[in-house]
Design a protein around this motif. Structure first.
Motif, PDB file in Angstrom:
ATOM      1  N   GLN A 264      61.535  38.399  35.712  1.00  0.00           N
ATOM      2  CA  GLN A 264      60.597  39.418  36.211  1.00  0.00           C
ATOM      3  C   GLN A 264      61.267  40.792  36.258  1.00  0.00           C
ATOM      4  OE1 GLN A 264      58.037  38.790  39.509  1.00  0.00           O
ATOM      5  NE2 GLN A 264      58.021  36.564  39.315  1.00  0.00           N
ATOM      6  N   ASP A 265      62.575  40.796  36.545  1.00  0.00           N
ATOM      7  CA  ASP A 265      63.308  42.065  36.580  1.00  0.00           C
ATOM      8  C   ASP A 265      63.262  42.762  35.224  1.00  0.00           C
ATOM      9  OD1 ASP A 265      64.228  42.767  39.073  1.00  0.00           O
ATOM     10  OD2 ASP A 265      65.842  41.273  39.017  1.00  0.00           O
ATOM     11  N   VAL A 266      63.449  41.969  34.165  1.00  0.00           N
ATOM     12  CA  VAL A 266      63.397  42.532  32.815  1.00  0.00           C
ATOM     13  C   VAL A 266      61.987  43.061  32.545  1.00  0.00           C
ATOM     14  CG1 VAL A 266      63.651  42.014  30.354  1.00  0.00           C
ATOM     15  CG2 VAL A 266      65.192  40.961  32.019  1.00  0.00           C
ATOM     16  N   LEU A 267      61.014  42.285  32.985  1.00  0.00           N
ATOM     17  CA  LEU A 267      59.614  42.693  32.813  1.00  0.00           C
ATOM     18  C   LEU A 267      59.352  44.017  33.539  1.00  0.00           C
ATOM     19  CD1 LEU A 267      56.823  41.806  31.743  1.00  0.00           C
ATOM     20  CD2 LEU A 267      56.474  40.585  33.880  1.00  0.00           C
ATOM     21  N   LEU A 268      59.877  44.093  34.748  1.00  0.00           N
ATOM     22  CA  LEU A 268      59.684  45.282  35.572  1.00  0.00           C
ATOM     23  C   LEU A 268      60.216  46.529  34.876  1.00  0.00           C
ATOM     24  CD1 LEU A 268      58.839  46.518  38.274  1.00  0.00           C
ATOM     25  CD2 LEU A 268      61.124  46.015  39.126  1.00  0.00           C
ATOM     26  N   ARG A 269      61.419  46.410  34.293  1.00  0.00           N
ATOM     27  CA  ARG A 269      62.015  47.560  33.624  1.00  0.00           C
ATOM     28  C   ARG A 269      61.103  48.063  32.508  1.00  0.00           C
ATOM     29  NH1 ARG A 269      67.212  45.260  32.073  1.00  0.00           N
ATOM     30  NH2 ARG A 269      67.105  43.776  33.781  1.00  0.00           N
ATOM     31  N   ASN A 270      60.343  47.140  31.923  1.00  0.00           N
ATOM     32  CA  ASN A 270      59.440  47.548  30.847  1.00  0.00           C
ATOM     33  C   ASN A 270      58.103  48.067  31.346  1.00  0.00           C
ATOM     34  OD1 ASN A 270      60.827  46.909  28.200  1.00  0.00           O
ATOM     35  ND2 ASN A 270      61.219  45.090  29.428  1.00  0.00           N
TER      36      ASN A 270
ATOM     37  N   LEU B 108      49.299  45.554  29.753  1.00  0.00           N
ATOM     38  CA  LEU B 108      49.870  44.254  30.089  1.00  0.00           C
ATOM     39  C   LEU B 108      48.971  43.583  31.126  1.00  0.00           C
ATOM     40  CD1 LEU B 108      52.339  42.305  29.909  1.00  0.00           C
ATOM     41  CD2 LEU B 108      53.336  43.597  31.799  1.00  0.00           C
ATOM     42  N   ILE B 109      48.542  42.365  30.840  1.00  0.00           N
ATOM     43  CA  ILE B 109      47.681  41.650  31.789  1.00  0.00           C
ATOM     44  C   ILE B 109      48.423  40.416  32.294  1.00  0.00           C
ATOM     45  CG2 ILE B 109      45.388  40.669  32.193  1.00  0.00           C
ATOM     46  CD1 ILE B 109      44.416  42.050  29.650  1.00  0.00           C
ATOM     47  N   LEU B 110      48.650  40.377  33.593  1.00  0.00           N
ATOM     48  CA  LEU B 110      49.387  39.260  34.197  1.00  0.00           C
ATOM     49  C   LEU B 110      48.399  38.317  34.876  1.00  0.00           C
ATOM     50  CD1 LEU B 110      52.045  41.537  35.933  1.00  0.00           C
ATOM     51  CD2 LEU B 110      52.398  40.206  33.852  1.00  0.00           C
ATOM     52  N   LEU B 111      48.381  37.064  34.442  1.00  0.00           N
ATOM     53  CA  LEU B 111      47.481  36.099  35.058  1.00  0.00           C
ATOM     54  C   LEU B 111      48.290  35.206  35.991  1.00  0.00           C
ATOM     55  CD1 LEU B 111      45.544  34.719  31.919  1.00  0.00           C
ATOM     56  CD2 LEU B 111      45.382  36.965  32.971  1.00  0.00           C
ATOM     57  N   THR B 112      47.812  35.028  37.196  1.00  0.00           N
ATOM     58  CA  THR B 112      48.499  34.075  38.066  1.00  0.00           C
ATOM     59  C   THR B 112      47.588  33.563  39.182  1.00  0.00           C
ATOM     60  OG1 THR B 112      50.420  33.665  39.482  1.00  0.00           O
ATOM     61  CG2 THR B 112      49.528  35.869  39.541  1.00  0.00           C
ATOM     62  N   THR B 113      47.851  32.322  39.574  1.00  0.00           N
ATOM     63  CA  THR B 113      47.144  31.748  40.725  1.00  0.00           C
ATOM     64  C   THR B 113      47.837  32.173  42.022  1.00  0.00           C
ATOM     65  OG1 THR B 113      48.508  29.775  40.550  1.00  0.00           O
ATOM     66  CG2 THR B 113      46.374  29.706  39.461  1.00  0.00           C
ATOM     67  N   THR B 114      49.102  32.625  41.912  1.00  0.00           N
ATOM     68  CA  THR B 114      49.876  32.949  43.114  1.00  0.00           C
ATOM     69  C   THR B 114      50.505  34.335  42.984  1.00  0.00           C
ATOM     70  OG1 THR B 114      51.759  31.846  42.076  1.00  0.00           O
ATOM     71  CG2 THR B 114      50.520  30.567  43.707  1.00  0.00           C
ATOM     72  N   PRO B 115      49.704  35.398  43.237  1.00  0.00           N
ATOM     73  CA  PRO B 115      50.257  36.753  43.126  1.00  0.00           C
ATOM     74  C   PRO B 115      51.489  36.951  44.003  1.00  0.00           C
ATOM     75  CG  PRO B 115      48.022  36.766  44.071  1.00  0.00           C
ATOM     76  CD  PRO B 115      48.289  35.389  43.583  1.00  0.00           C
ATOM     77  N   SER B 116      51.582  36.167  45.094  1.00  0.00           N
ATOM     78  CA  SER B 116      52.739  36.328  45.991  1.00  0.00           C
ATOM     79  C   SER B 116      54.037  35.949  45.299  1.00  0.00           C
ATOM     80  CB  SER B 116      52.549  35.469  47.242  1.00  0.00           C
ATOM     81  OG  SER B 116      52.412  34.112  46.859  1.00  0.00           O
ATOM     82  N   SER B 117      53.965  35.216  44.176  1.00  0.00           N
ATOM     83  CA  SER B 117      55.203  34.855  43.485  1.00  0.00           C
ATOM     84  C   SER B 117      55.644  35.941  42.504  1.00  0.00           C
ATOM     85  CB  SER B 117      55.035  33.516  42.763  1.00  0.00           C
ATOM     86  OG  SER B 117      53.928  33.581  41.896  1.00  0.00           O
ATOM     87  N   LEU B 118      54.872  37.011  42.400  1.00  0.00           N
ATOM     88  CA  LEU B 118      55.324  38.152  41.601  1.00  0.00           C
ATOM     89  C   LEU B 118      56.171  39.069  42.482  1.00  0.00           C
ATOM     90  CD1 LEU B 118      52.016  39.218  39.770  1.00  0.00           C
ATOM     91  CD2 LEU B 118      53.940  37.980  38.783  1.00  0.00           C
ATOM     92  N   LEU B 119      57.166  39.716  41.886  1.00  0.00           N
ATOM     93  CA  LEU B 119      57.952  40.689  42.637  1.00  0.00           C
ATOM     94  C   LEU B 119      57.011  41.771  43.170  1.00  0.00           C
ATOM     95  CD1 LEU B 119      61.014  41.372  40.284  1.00  0.00           C
ATOM     96  CD2 LEU B 119      60.954  39.963  42.354  1.00  0.00           C
ATOM     97  N   GLY B 120      57.250  42.212  44.416  1.00  0.00           N
ATOM     98  CA  GLY B 120      56.410  43.258  45.001  1.00  0.00           C
ATOM     99  C   GLY B 120      56.372  44.499  44.123  1.00  0.00           C
ATOM    100  N   THR B 121      57.499  44.797  43.483  1.00  0.00           N
ATOM    101  CA  THR B 121      57.597  45.982  42.630  1.00  0.00           C
ATOM    102  C   THR B 121      56.735  45.846  41.367  1.00  0.00           C
ATOM    103  OG1 THR B 121      59.662  44.952  41.948  1.00  0.00           O
ATOM    104  CG2 THR B 121      59.824  46.909  43.328  1.00  0.00           C
TER     105      THR B 121
END
Ligand SMILES: [Zn+2]
Length: 337
Positions: A124-130, A140-153
């Motif tokens: 996710q850190d690498v993703l964040l830098r981009n 970029l479209i991020l799909l997830t059932t658990t948004p809490s598992s994404l970095l706050g940033t």
């Protein structure tokens, strides 16, 4: 949006703006599985590329058809890679360099990450830098059932689109529009999830599989520890080949996905009334579990299964996980009947 059942209040305006090429650089599609996140993401990509400039895409022009088939050069769908890991660092690097390129055919480059919540933090850190300085054409479209598992940033950079459970009458109307008979029955059984209604309606085998997996849980709940441990050993010993880990993870995930709904219903029933069950057709069994075990036990196992579902992608020891599950599973003799 064309072909998406429900979510009109949020997807309508999103589609209208996308027709004019107005879209955020990053969007988070959040909501339960089978609620329509993936379809909506594809429709948004089609809207941005459609030659007829229709919200949701026309579905028939060359661009729309390429996106549907997964062959459009400007649209990429990234899914969880095989084995016990989520989307890999290599996949993220690849999609980042993809997003940096100018679109070849349309106005935007679109990357959809299916199951973004299953990505390890380091990736996710690498993703964040981009995400920090996206090119103007990147979406970029991020799909997830658990948004809490994404970095706050990451979450703070993505426009959140929250998918809600869909009322049964809207699902039924969506099924009727697809020419599916018995629409109301399937819509009721799907408990707010259009993807489940479509699967149930279109596949006898989906119904049979679902019933088998439900019966497997009831069998475990009504059996003793010896039978439970041999089940855990069997689950762990799926065909031994190079795809072993992937197959096993998939089989365990299917069960935990289904069982989490049944146990959630039992937990709700244990607290009083079984309101809005996820599996209305199994309400009788959910009440039996609630009547046969203590609320603490039921809430405990429902929470454990949620946690194991999340951890499944990272665990190195599936057997220990399965054994923990069977140890904590309440015993209720009457439920198998
Ligand atoms: Zn089109």
């Amino acid at each position: 949006m064309r072909g998406v059942i429900g979510q009109g209040r949020i997807l309508g305006p999103l589609g209208e703006r996308a027709v004019r090429g107005e879209v955020a650089h990053a969007l988070g599609f959040y909501g339960p599985r089978s609620v329509g996140k993936r379809t909506a993401a594809l429709r948004l990509a089609q809207t941005l590329a459609c030659e007829r400039e229709m919200a949701g895409g026309c579905g028939t022009c060359l661009s729309c058809r390429k996106i549907e088939r997964g062959t459009h050069p400007d649209v990429r769908m990234v899914t969880r890679s095989f084995g016990n890991r989520g989307v890999t660092i290599e996949q993220v690097r690849e999609l980042a360099s993809d997003l940096a390129l100018r679109p070849l055919e349309g106005r935007k480059r679109v990357v959809i990450i299916d199951d973004a919540g299953g990505i390890e933090e380091i990736v996710q850190d690498v993703l964040l830098r981009n995400l920090e300085e996206p090119p103007s054409h990147a979406v970029l479209i991020l799909l997830t059932t658990t948004p809490s598992s994404l970095l706050g940033t990451i979450r703070s950079r993505a426009q959140p689109i929250t998918f809600r459970l869909v009322p049964a009458d809207e699902i039924a109307a969506g099924l009727v529009a697809r020419g599916i008979p018995d629409a109301e029955r399937y819509a009721a059984a799907a408990a707010g999830l259009p993807g489940v209604a479509i699967d149930l309606a279109t596949g006898e085998s989906a119904r049979a599989d679902r019933a088998k997996i439900e019966a497997e849980l009831y069998g475990l709940i009504s059996s003793g520890l010896t039978a439970r441990f041999s089940w855990a050993a069997d689950m762990n010993e799926l065909p031994d080949d190079k795809d072993h880990d992937r197959l096993r993870t998939r089989e365990i995930r299917r069960r935990f996905d289904d069982w989490s709904e049944l146990l959630r219903d039992a937990a709700v029933a244990a607290r009083g009334d079984l309101v809005r069950p996820r599996r209305p057709e199994r309400a009788a069994q959910s009440m039996k579990i609630a009547a046969g075990a203590s609320p603490t036990e039921i809430l405990g196992i429902a929470a454990l299964v949620e946690r194991l579902r999340r951890d499944l992608a990272y665990t190195a020891n599936a057997r220990a996980m399965l054994e923990l599950f069977v140890l904590r599973l309440p015993h209720v003799a009457a439920v198998a009947a």
